[in-house]
Design a protein around this motif. Structure first.
Motif, mmCIF file in Angstrom:
data_model
loop_
_atom_site.group_PDB
_atom_site.id
_atom_site.type_symbol
_atom_site.label_atom_id
_atom_site.label_comp_id
_atom_site.label_asym_id
_atom_site.label_seq_id
_atom_site.Cartn_x
_atom_site.Cartn_y
_atom_site.Cartn_z
ATOM 1 N N LEU A 180 43.081 58.059 51.881
ATOM 2 C CA LEU A 180 42.158 58.335 53.396
ATOM 3 C C LEU A 180 41.543 59.647 53.338
ATOM 4 O O LEU A 180 42.776 60.577 53.668
ATOM 5 C CB LEU A 180 42.969 57.779 54.454
ATOM 6 C CG LEU A 180 41.948 57.732 55.945
ATOM 7 C CD1 LEU A 180 41.044 56.580 55.695
ATOM 8 C CD2 LEU A 180 43.195 57.305 56.893
ATOM 9 N N ALA A 181 40.500 59.838 53.404
ATOM 10 C CA ALA A 181 39.915 61.467 53.823
ATOM 11 C C ALA A 181 39.205 61.321 54.819
ATOM 12 O O ALA A 181 37.944 60.694 54.722
ATOM 13 C CB ALA A 181 39.139 61.732 52.496
ATOM 14 N N GLY A 182 39.678 61.835 56.053
ATOM 15 C CA GLY A 182 39.022 61.584 57.515
ATOM 16 C C GLY A 182 38.961 59.930 57.679
ATOM 17 O O GLY A 182 39.853 59.355 57.712
ATOM 18 N N ASN A 183 37.438 59.530 57.944
ATOM 19 C CA ASN A 183 37.310 58.077 58.128
ATOM 20 C C ASN A 183 36.645 57.473 56.919
ATOM 21 O O ASN A 183 36.089 56.427 56.982
ATOM 22 C CB ASN A 183 36.457 58.046 59.413
ATOM 23 C CG ASN A 183 35.127 58.644 58.990
ATOM 24 O OD1 ASN A 183 34.706 59.291 58.118
ATOM 25 N ND2 ASN A 183 34.142 58.508 60.151
ATOM 26 N N ARG A 184 37.055 58.030 55.840
ATOM 27 C CA ARG A 184 36.303 57.442 54.523
ATOM 28 C C ARG A 184 37.590 57.087 53.496
ATOM 29 O O ARG A 184 38.691 57.750 53.481
ATOM 30 C CB ARG A 184 35.564 58.526 53.816
ATOM 31 C CG ARG A 184 34.186 58.557 54.518
ATOM 32 C CD ARG A 184 33.129 59.713 53.948
ATOM 33 N NE ARG A 184 33.729 61.057 53.973
ATOM 34 C CZ ARG A 184 33.206 62.184 53.507
ATOM 35 N NH1 ARG A 184 32.023 61.873 52.904
ATOM 36 N NH2 ARG A 184 33.963 63.275 53.722
ATOM 37 N N LEU A 185 37.267 56.378 52.586
ATOM 38 C CA LEU A 185 38.219 55.726 51.676
ATOM 39 C C LEU A 185 37.785 56.443 50.348
ATOM 40 O O LEU A 185 36.615 56.335 49.853
ATOM 41 C CB LEU A 185 38.265 54.362 51.449
ATOM 42 C CG LEU A 185 38.582 53.407 52.603
ATOM 43 C CD1 LEU A 185 37.994 51.874 52.448
ATOM 44 C CD2 LEU A 185 39.758 53.850 53.166
ATOM 45 N N LEU A 186 38.705 57.125 49.436
ATOM 46 C CA LEU A 186 38.833 57.538 48.126
ATOM 47 C C LEU A 186 39.385 56.633 47.591
ATOM 48 O O LEU A 186 40.559 56.441 47.433
ATOM 49 C CB LEU A 186 39.113 58.918 48.060
ATOM 50 C CG LEU A 186 38.160 60.024 48.084
ATOM 51 C CD1 LEU A 186 39.035 61.455 48.338
ATOM 52 C CD2 LEU A 186 36.968 60.126 47.487
ATOM 53 N N VAL A 187 38.646 55.704 46.678
ATOM 54 C CA VAL A 187 39.400 54.822 45.708
ATOM 55 C C VAL A 187 39.204 55.324 44.387
ATOM 56 O O VAL A 187 38.286 55.382 43.728
ATOM 57 C CB VAL A 187 38.652 53.346 45.755
ATOM 58 C CG1 VAL A 187 39.301 52.364 44.998
ATOM 59 C CG2 VAL A 187 38.711 52.942 47.403
ATOM 60 N N LEU A 188 40.424 55.440 43.696
ATOM 61 C CA LEU A 188 40.436 55.673 42.351
ATOM 62 C C LEU A 188 40.925 54.600 41.577
ATOM 63 O O LEU A 188 42.166 54.050 41.656
ATOM 64 C CB LEU A 188 41.494 57.023 42.140
ATOM 65 C CG LEU A 188 41.698 57.549 40.883
ATOM 66 C CD1 LEU A 188 40.218 57.917 40.114
ATOM 67 C CD2 LEU A 188 42.506 58.672 40.418
ATOM 68 N N ARG A 189 39.967 53.995 40.812
ATOM 69 C CA ARG A 189 40.526 52.697 40.034
ATOM 70 C C ARG A 189 41.340 52.989 38.797
ATOM 71 O O ARG A 189 41.129 54.209 38.183
ATOM 72 C CB ARG A 189 39.073 51.831 39.753
ATOM 73 C CG ARG A 189 38.238 51.658 40.991
ATOM 74 C CD ARG A 189 36.987 50.893 40.556
ATOM 75 N NE ARG A 189 37.218 49.737 40.090
ATOM 76 C CZ ARG A 189 36.258 48.820 39.682
ATOM 77 N NH1 ARG A 189 35.042 49.098 39.877
ATOM 78 N NH2 ARG A 189 36.574 47.438 39.147
ATOM 79 N N GLU A 190 42.090 51.975 38.250
ATOM 80 C CA GLU A 190 42.795 52.218 37.257
ATOM 81 C C GLU A 190 41.944 52.560 35.724
ATOM 82 O O GLU A 190 42.475 53.295 34.871
ATOM 83 C CB GLU A 190 43.652 50.853 36.967
ATOM 84 C CG GLU A 190 44.705 51.105 35.856
ATOM 85 C CD GLU A 190 45.489 49.924 35.677
ATOM 86 O OE1 GLU A 190 46.569 49.845 36.179
ATOM 87 O OE2 GLU A 190 45.046 48.897 35.191
ATOM 88 N N ASN A 191 40.769 52.172 35.977
ATOM 89 C CA ASN A 191 39.858 52.364 34.764
ATOM 90 C C ASN A 191 39.136 53.928 34.752
ATOM 91 O O ASN A 191 38.334 54.455 33.833
ATOM 92 C CB ASN A 191 38.557 51.486 34.700
ATOM 93 C CG ASN A 191 37.735 51.299 36.099
ATOM 94 O OD1 ASN A 191 37.973 52.364 36.641
ATOM 95 N ND2 ASN A 191 36.746 50.467 35.991
#
Length: 243
Positions: A180-191
């Motif tokens: 969670l970065a503020g009100n945003r999602l940082l999604v780091l996928r396995e790929n």
């Protein structure tokens, strides 16, 4: 990861009679030992609930709440798969006086509420949010995270915390981590793909994405001063997030 609290380094060692051990941060000497639970993969967390400090663990056997100052066990809840080769990896998540605990391998999630010295179950389900190796993030009444086993293809989804209701879910999304970065999602996928999206219970709509490194990426990234640091088995990378 160990927990640093009140001049102690508290670690989930997983030894007989020493499942959880506190060491003096200055000398390394043992201060107290608690439980005989085998080690899992979950990092502990600490929180103040109702004016009292709590150290919360998800061991291989289940959920443990103890006093970080002396190791006194306040509450335990068996929460694990029947398969001995399984792991508990997600960190207990504290929201106010509630604790969300989740595991994969047919175990599922449970939401507990602590009032005084008593825990009570709000809900539990294996169909809501079963975390394999990554922990959910919380914002404004909703949890965002990965559901299901990594080997079987995980789903990225959002659920309502108080009910466990699934708000949206992306089948076949694959495994990864959510930060969670503020009100945003940082999604780091396995790929190795990094995705940025608003944290909203209505939909997952990325506003930016980029392949930043090669698979397999399972470690959590770290964010500092507008930069993201991520690693796979062979490389460490720094990505500038801000313009």
């Amino acid at each position: 990861s160990p927990l640093v609290e009140g001049g102690l380094v508290i670690a989930h060692v997983g030894g007989p009679g020493a499942g959880i051990v506190a060491f003096d941060a200055k000398t390394g000497s043992v201060v107290w030992k608690a439980t005989g639970d085998e080690a899992g993969y979950s990092s502990p967390t600490v929180a103040t609930i109702g004016g009292t400090r709590h150290a919360l663990f998800l061991t291989r056997a289940g959920f443990v709440d103890l006093d970080p100052s002396n190791g006194q066990v306040r509450y335990t809840l068996p929460w694990h798969s029947r398969f001995s080769s399984s792991v508990n990896a997600a960190t207990p998540l504290v929201v106010g006086n509630q604790v969300f605990v989740s595991a994969s391998y047919g175990t599922g999630a449970i939401l507990l509420e602590l009032n005084g010295s008593e825990y009570r179950k709000i809900w539990s389900s294996d169909e809501s949010m079963s975390n394999h190796y990554s922990t959910c993030v919380y914002l404004d009444g909703y949890l965002y995270g990965f559901h299901g086993r990594q080997e079987e293809g995980q789903e990225l989804r959002c659920i309502q915390l108080r009910t466990g209701k699934v708000m949206w879910s992306l089948d076949g999304f694959g495994a990864g981590t959510v930060t969670l970065a503020g009100n945003r999602l940082l999604v780091l996928r396995e790929n190795g793909e990094l995705m940025l999206a608003p944290a909203t219970p209505t939909e997952f709509k990325p506003v930016a994405h980029a392949g930043i490194m090669k698979a397999v990426v399972r470690s959590y990234p770290a964010i500092a001063d507008g930069r993201l640091y991520a690693r796979n088995e062979h490389s460490l990378i720094c990505v500038k997030l801000s313009k």
